[in-house]
Motif scaffolding. Structure first.
Motif, PDB file in Angstrom:
ATOM      1  N   ILE A 280       0.849  -1.198   0.000  1.00 39.75           N
ATOM      2  CA  ILE A 280       0.000   0.000   0.000  1.00 39.75           C
ATOM      3  C   ILE A 280       0.887   1.251   0.000  1.00 39.75           C
ATOM      4  O   ILE A 280       1.973   1.243   0.574  1.00 39.75           O
ATOM      5  N   ARG A 281       0.446   2.316  -0.654  1.00 39.28           N
ATOM      6  CA  ARG A 281       1.315   3.488  -0.794  1.00 39.28           C
ATOM      7  C   ARG A 281       1.483   4.272   0.504  1.00 39.28           C
ATOM      8  O   ARG A 281       2.567   4.715   0.853  1.00 39.28           O
ATOM      9  N   ASP A 282       0.375   4.445   1.232  1.00 35.59           N
ATOM     10  CA  ASP A 282       0.393   5.392   2.347  1.00 35.59           C
ATOM     11  C   ASP A 282       0.430   4.681   3.701  1.00 35.59           C
ATOM     12  O   ASP A 282      -0.539   4.024   4.092  1.00 35.59           O
ATOM     13  N   ALA A 283       1.550   4.818   4.392  1.00 38.73           N
ATOM     14  CA  ALA A 283       1.682   4.203   5.721  1.00 38.73           C
ATOM     15  C   ALA A 283       1.078   5.159   6.741  1.00 38.73           C
ATOM     16  O   ALA A 283       1.763   6.002   7.322  1.00 38.73           O
ATOM     17  N   GLN A 284      -0.206   5.049   6.932  1.00 41.42           N
ATOM     18  CA  GLN A 284      -0.935   5.941   7.826  1.00 41.42           C
ATOM     19  C   GLN A 284      -1.941   5.128   8.637  1.00 41.42           C
ATOM     20  O   GLN A 284      -2.441   4.092   8.174  1.00 41.42           O
ATOM     21  N   ILE A 285      -2.259   5.626   9.812  1.00 43.54           N
ATOM     22  CA  ILE A 285      -3.149   4.884  10.711  1.00 43.54           C
ATOM     23  C   ILE A 285      -4.525   4.694  10.068  1.00 43.54           C
ATOM     24  O   ILE A 285      -5.084   3.592  10.057  1.00 43.54           O
ATOM     25  N   VAL A 286      -5.051   5.772   9.518  1.00 49.27           N
ATOM     26  CA  VAL A 286      -6.409   5.696   8.974  1.00 49.27           C
ATOM     27  C   VAL A 286      -6.458   4.755   7.764  1.00 49.27           C
ATOM     28  O   VAL A 286      -7.444   4.043   7.551  1.00 49.27           O
ATOM     29  N   VAL A 287      -5.374   4.716   7.002  1.00 47.60           N
ATOM     30  CA  VAL A 287      -5.311   3.820   5.837  1.00 47.60           C
ATOM     31  C   VAL A 287      -5.226   2.366   6.311  1.00 47.60           C
ATOM     32  O   VAL A 287      -5.920   1.481   5.805  1.00 47.60           O
ATOM     33  N   ALA A 288      -4.371   2.131   7.319  1.00 48.75           N
ATOM     34  CA  ALA A 288      -4.220   0.765   7.852  1.00 48.75           C
ATOM     35  C   ALA A 288      -5.557   0.273   8.415  1.00 48.75           C
ATOM     36  O   ALA A 288      -5.959  -0.876   8.187  1.00 48.75           O
ATOM     37  N   ALA A 289      -6.252   1.140   9.140  1.00 48.06           N
ATOM     38  CA  ALA A 289      -7.542   0.745   9.719  1.00 48.06           C
ATOM     39  C   ALA A 289      -8.538   0.414   8.602  1.00 48.06           C
ATOM     40  O   ALA A 289      -9.239  -0.603   8.651  1.00 48.06           O
ATOM     41  N   GLY A 290      -8.573   1.254   7.573  1.00 48.50           N
ATOM     42  CA  GLY A 290      -9.498   1.011   6.458  1.00 48.50           C
ATOM     43  C   GLY A 290      -9.181  -0.288   5.736  1.00 48.50           C
ATOM     44  O   GLY A 290     -10.076  -1.063   5.386  1.00 48.50           O
ATOM     45  N   HIS A 291      -7.892  -0.539   5.539  1.00 54.19           N
ATOM     46  CA  HIS A 291      -7.469  -1.762   4.857  1.00 54.19           C
ATOM     47  C   HIS A 291      -7.808  -2.986   5.721  1.00 54.19           C
ATOM     48  O   HIS A 291      -8.210  -4.033   5.212  1.00 54.19           O
ATOM     49  N   GLY A 292      -7.658  -2.836   7.034  1.00 54.12           N
ATOM     50  CA  GLY A 292      -8.018  -3.923   7.962  1.00 54.12           C
ATOM     51  C   GLY A 292      -9.502  -4.235   7.888  1.00 54.12           C
ATOM     52  O   GLY A 292      -9.915  -5.404   7.922  1.00 54.12           O
ATOM     53  N   CYS A 293     -10.307  -3.200   7.764  1.00 47.59           N
ATOM     54  CA  CYS A 293     -11.758  -3.379   7.594  1.00 47.59           C
ATOM     55  C   CYS A 293     -12.029  -4.197   6.334  1.00 47.59           C
ATOM     56  O   CYS A 293     -12.757  -5.203   6.366  1.00 47.59           O
ATOM     57  N   SER A 294     -11.405  -3.805   5.223  1.00 50.79           N
ATOM     58  CA  SER A 294     -11.622  -4.528   3.957  1.00 50.79           C
ATOM     59  C   SER A 294     -11.169  -5.977   4.077  1.00 50.79           C
ATOM     60  O   SER A 294     -11.807  -6.884   3.528  1.00 50.79           O
ATOM     61  N   ALA A 295     -10.066  -6.192   4.799  1.00 48.61           N
ATOM     62  CA  ALA A 295      -9.556  -7.561   4.963  1.00 48.61           C
ATOM     63  C   ALA A 295     -10.596  -8.435   5.660  1.00 48.61           C
ATOM     64  O   ALA A 295     -10.851  -9.574   5.247  1.00 48.61           O
ATOM     65  N   ALA A 296     -11.212  -7.898   6.719  1.00 48.72           N
ATOM     66  CA  ALA A 296     -12.201  -8.695   7.462  1.00 48.72           C
ATOM     67  C   ALA A 296     -13.424  -8.977   6.589  1.00 48.72           C
ATOM     68  O   ALA A 296     -13.959 -10.098   6.596  1.00 48.72           O
ATOM     69  N   LEU A 297     -13.851  -7.983   5.833  1.00 48.86           N
ATOM     70  CA  LEU A 297     -15.026  -8.196   4.973  1.00 48.86           C
ATOM     71  C   LEU A 297     -14.689  -9.198   3.863  1.00 48.86           C
ATOM     72  O   LEU A 297     -15.510 -10.050   3.506  1.00 48.86           O
ATOM     73  N   SER A 298     -13.475  -9.124   3.332  1.00 46.11           N
ATOM     74  CA  SER A 298     -13.056 -10.092   2.302  1.00 46.11           C
ATOM     75  C   SER A 298     -12.971 -11.499   2.896  1.00 46.11           C
ATOM     76  O   SER A 298     -13.364 -12.480   2.259  1.00 46.11           O
ATOM     77  N   ALA A 299     -12.452 -11.595   4.129  1.00 47.69           N
ATOM     78  CA  ALA A 299     -12.344 -12.915   4.767  1.00 47.69           C
ATOM     79  C   ALA A 299     -13.744 -13.500   4.992  1.00 47.69           C
ATOM     80  O   ALA A 299     -13.978 -14.692   4.740  1.00 47.69           O
ATOM     81  N   GLY A 300     -14.672 -12.657   5.436  1.00 48.66           N
ATOM     82  CA  GLY A 300     -16.051 -13.124   5.655  1.00 48.66           C
ATOM     83  C   GLY A 300     -16.661 -13.624   4.355  1.00 48.66           C
ATOM     84  O   GLY A 300     -17.311 -14.682   4.306  1.00 48.66           O
ATOM     85  N   ASP A 301     -16.421 -12.891   3.288  1.00 48.23           N
ATOM     86  CA  ASP A 301     -16.950 -13.272   1.976  1.00 48.23           C
ATOM     87  C   ASP A 301     -16.343 -14.610   1.530  1.00 48.23           C
ATOM     88  O   ASP A 301     -17.043 -15.504   1.061  1.00 48.23           O
ATOM     89  N   TYR A 302     -15.032 -14.745   1.730  1.00 45.39           N
ATOM     90  CA  TYR A 302     -14.329 -15.983   1.340  1.00 45.39           C
ATOM     91  C   TYR A 302     -14.897 -17.178   2.113  1.00 45.39           C
ATOM     92  O   TYR A 302     -15.183 -18.231   1.536  1.00 45.39           O
ATOM     93  N   ILE A 303     -15.072 -16.995   3.433  1.00 46.67           N
ATOM     94  CA  ILE A 303     -15.566 -18.102   4.273  1.00 46.67           C
ATOM     95  C   ILE A 303     -16.978 -18.509   3.847  1.00 46.67           C
ATOM     96  O   ILE A 303     -17.311 -19.693   3.795  1.00 46.67           O
ATOM     97  N   SER A 304     -17.793 -17.520   3.486  1.00 42.30           N
ATOM     98  CA  SER A 304     -19.183 -17.834   3.109  1.00 42.30           C
ATOM     99  C   SER A 304     -19.236 -18.684   1.837  1.00 42.30           C
ATOM    100  O   SER A 304     -20.233 -19.332   1.556  1.00 42.30           O
ATOM    101  N   ARG A 305     -18.154 -18.678   1.067  1.00 39.11           N
ATOM    102  CA  ARG A 305     -18.120 -19.459  -0.180  1.00 39.11           C
ATOM    103  C   ARG A 305     -17.438 -20.817  -0.011  1.00 39.11           C
ATOM    104  O   ARG A 305     -17.381 -21.604  -0.952  1.00 39.11           O
ATOM    105  N   LEU A 306     -16.857 -21.068   1.173  1.00 35.93           N
ATOM    106  CA  LEU A 306     -16.205 -22.368   1.386  1.00 35.93           C
ATOM    107  C   LEU A 306     -17.278 -23.449   1.506  1.00 35.93           C
ATOM    108  O   LEU A 306     -18.380 -23.179   2.009  1.00 35.93           O
ATOM    109  N   PRO A 307     -16.954 -24.700   1.090  1.00 37.43           N
ATOM    110  CA  PRO A 307     -17.930 -25.781   1.260  1.00 37.43           C
ATOM    111  C   PRO A 307     -18.273 -25.945   2.738  1.00 37.43           C
ATOM    112  O   PRO A 307     -17.391 -25.839   3.590  1.00 37.43           O
ATOM    113  N   LYS A 308     -19.555 -26.144   3.042  1.00 36.73           N
ATOM    114  CA  LYS A 308     -19.988 -26.270   4.454  1.00 36.73           C
ATOM    115  C   LYS A 308     -19.510 -27.602   5.034  1.00 36.73           C
ATOM    116  O   LYS A 308     -19.429 -28.596   4.365  1.00 36.73           O
TER     117      LYS A 308
END
Ligand code: FAD
Length: 308
Positions: A280-308
Motif C-alpha cells: 500500500i502506498r500510504d503508511a498511515q493509521i487511517v489507511v491501515a484501519a481502512g485496509h483492515g476493515c476490507s480484509a475482514a469483509l473479504s475474509a467473511g466473503d471468502y468463508i461464506s463461499r467455502l464448502p460447508k
C-alpha cells in the motif's frame, strides 16, 4: 483442534480494526500480536485521526484496544510472536515463538514494518547504547546532549522536532541536497540555531566505547570525511515489512512487502493482508484501519463461499 474462522497477525490499527469487523460478522477470531496498539504506540502527537483533533500515540492505542476488548467473547487475544504460517488444503497453521500452533480457515496478516538499519560499523553494538530507531520512545533520554538524526524524510523531521527543544544540538544528516520531509514539518526547525542540517552526506561509522561518542560521515560534495561529537544517533531511513513468517508462503515484492489489493486480497486464497506490511502506498493509521476493515469483509466473503 477446530479451525478458527479468522486468525489475525498483528495488534496495530489494521489488525484491531479487522478483529472488530470480523467479530461483528459473528466469525470466530484469534488475534496474535506482539506490541498492543502497534506503531501507534510509538507515535508522538497525532493530528490526522478523524474525530480526535489532537491526540497522542499511547492514548489512541489504548482507545483502539478498549474498543477491541468490547468484543472479547468473539476474539481470543494471544500476546505472542508468529514465526511461521503454512497452508495445507484449506487450512492454515500458524506457529508462534512459544511453539503454540493455531489452525484457521483464513489469515489476516497485518504485521507492519520494522526500522531499516544503516548497516555501518558501530551501529549494531551501540543499539540502545546511543543508537535508537524511535524518537518518540527515546528522545527524552538525550536531554542536554548532542544528537544526530539520520534521514531527512518525515520520520526524521518529526524526530528533529521532538529533539530540538530537548537536546543540546541536533544534526540532521541527509543523503541528497534536498530533504524529503514535508515543508510544513521542516519549517519548524530550518531556521533554528539549535539544528544543523547536513546535506549530501553518507554516514560512515558510529564511534564510541560502551556508549556512542561520535558519528563519522563523508561530505559527498567534497569527499571529505568528517566527525561530529554526538551521544545519540536516531536512525530514520525507512522501514522493512515484517514478512519473515510468510516468506515461503507467498511472493513478496522487491521491498519485501506483501502485494495486496484494496480489498486486502493476496495471491493466496484465504490469506488477506492489510496495512503497512503490504505494498500500500500510504503508511498511515487511517489507511491501515481502512485496509483492515476490507480484509475482514473479504475474509467473511471468502468463508461464506467455502464448502460447508
Ligand atoms: C514515529 C512514528 C510516527 C507516526 N505518526 C503517524 C501519524 O501522526 N499519523 C498517522 O496516520 N500515522 C503515523 N505513523 C504511521 C502509523 O503508525 C502506521 O502507518 C500504522 O501504525 C500502521 O498500522 P498497521 O496495523 O499496519 O501496523 P503496525 O501499527 O506496525 O502494527 C503491526 C503489529 O504487528 C505486530 N507484529 C509484527 N510482527 C509480528 C509477528 N511476527 N507476530 C505477531 N505480531 C507481530 C506488531 O507488534 C504490531 O502489533 C507513525 C509511525 C511512526 C513510526
Amino acid at each position: 483442534m477446530s479451525a478458527a474462522d479468522v486468525l489475525i497477525v498483528g495488534y496495530g490499527p489494521a489488525g484491531i480494526t479487522a478483529a472488530i469487523y470480523a467479530a461483528r460478522k459473528k466469525l470466530s477470531v484469534i488475534l496474535i500480536g506482539d506490541l498492543p496498539g502497534g506503531e501507534v504506540r510509538n507515535s508522538g502527537d497525532i493530528e490526522n485521526w478523524p474525530g480526535d483533533r489532537t491526540t497522542d500515540g499511547n492514548t489512541l492505542a489504548d482507545k483502539l484496544i478498549a474498543h477491541l476488548n468490547d468484543h472479547k467473547e468473539a476474539v481470543q487475544i494471544v500476546q505472542d510472536k508468529v514465526v511461521k504460517i503454512a497452508k495445507d488444503g484449506d487450512v492454515f497453521t500458524t506457529t508462534t515463538e512459544s511453539k503454540k500452533e493455531f489452525q484457521s480457515r483464513t489469515i489476516i496478516y497485518t504485521a507492519g514494518r520494522h526500522p531499516r538499519m544503516l548497516g555501518i560499523p558501530g551501529e549494531q553494538e551501540h543499539k540502545n547504547l546511543g543508537v535508537t530507531y524511535c524518537a518518540t520512545c527515546d528522545a527524552p533520554l538525550f536531554a542536554g546532549k548532542n544528537v544526530a538524526v539520520i534521514g531527512g524524510g518525515n520520520t526524521g523531521a518529526e524526530a528533529v522536532i521532538m529533539l530540538q527543544k530537548i537536546a543540546s544540538h541536533v544534526y540532521l544528516l541527509h543523503d541528497t541536497e534536498k530533504l524529503n520531509a514535508d515543508p510544513v514539518l521542516v519549517s519548524n526547525f530550518e531556521n533554528d540555531p539549535n539544528v544543523t542540517i547536513l546535506y549530501n552526506t553518507k554516514t560512515a561509522a558510529i564511534t564510541g566505547g560502551t556508549l556512542v561518542d561520535g558519528l563519522t560521515y563523508t561530505d559527498k560534495t567534497t569527499q571529505e570525511e568528517k566527525t561530529i561529537a554526538v551521544e545519540g544517533v536516531f536512525v530514520t531511513i525507512g522501514a522493512i515489512p515484517n514478512t519473515e513468517p510468510v516468506k515461503d508462503l507467498l511472493a513478496l515484492n522487491k521491498f519485501k512487502a506483501i502485494p495486496a489489493d484494496r480489498y486486502a486480497i493476496t495471491s493466496i486464497p484465504g490469506f488477506f493482508a492489510a496495512g503497512d506490511v503490504t505494498d500500500i502506498r500510504d503508511a498511515q493509521i487511517v489507511v491501515a484501519a481502512g485496509h483492515g476493515c476490507s480484509a475482514a469483509l473479504s475474509a467473511g466473503d471468502y468463508i461464506s463461499r467455502l464448502p460447508k
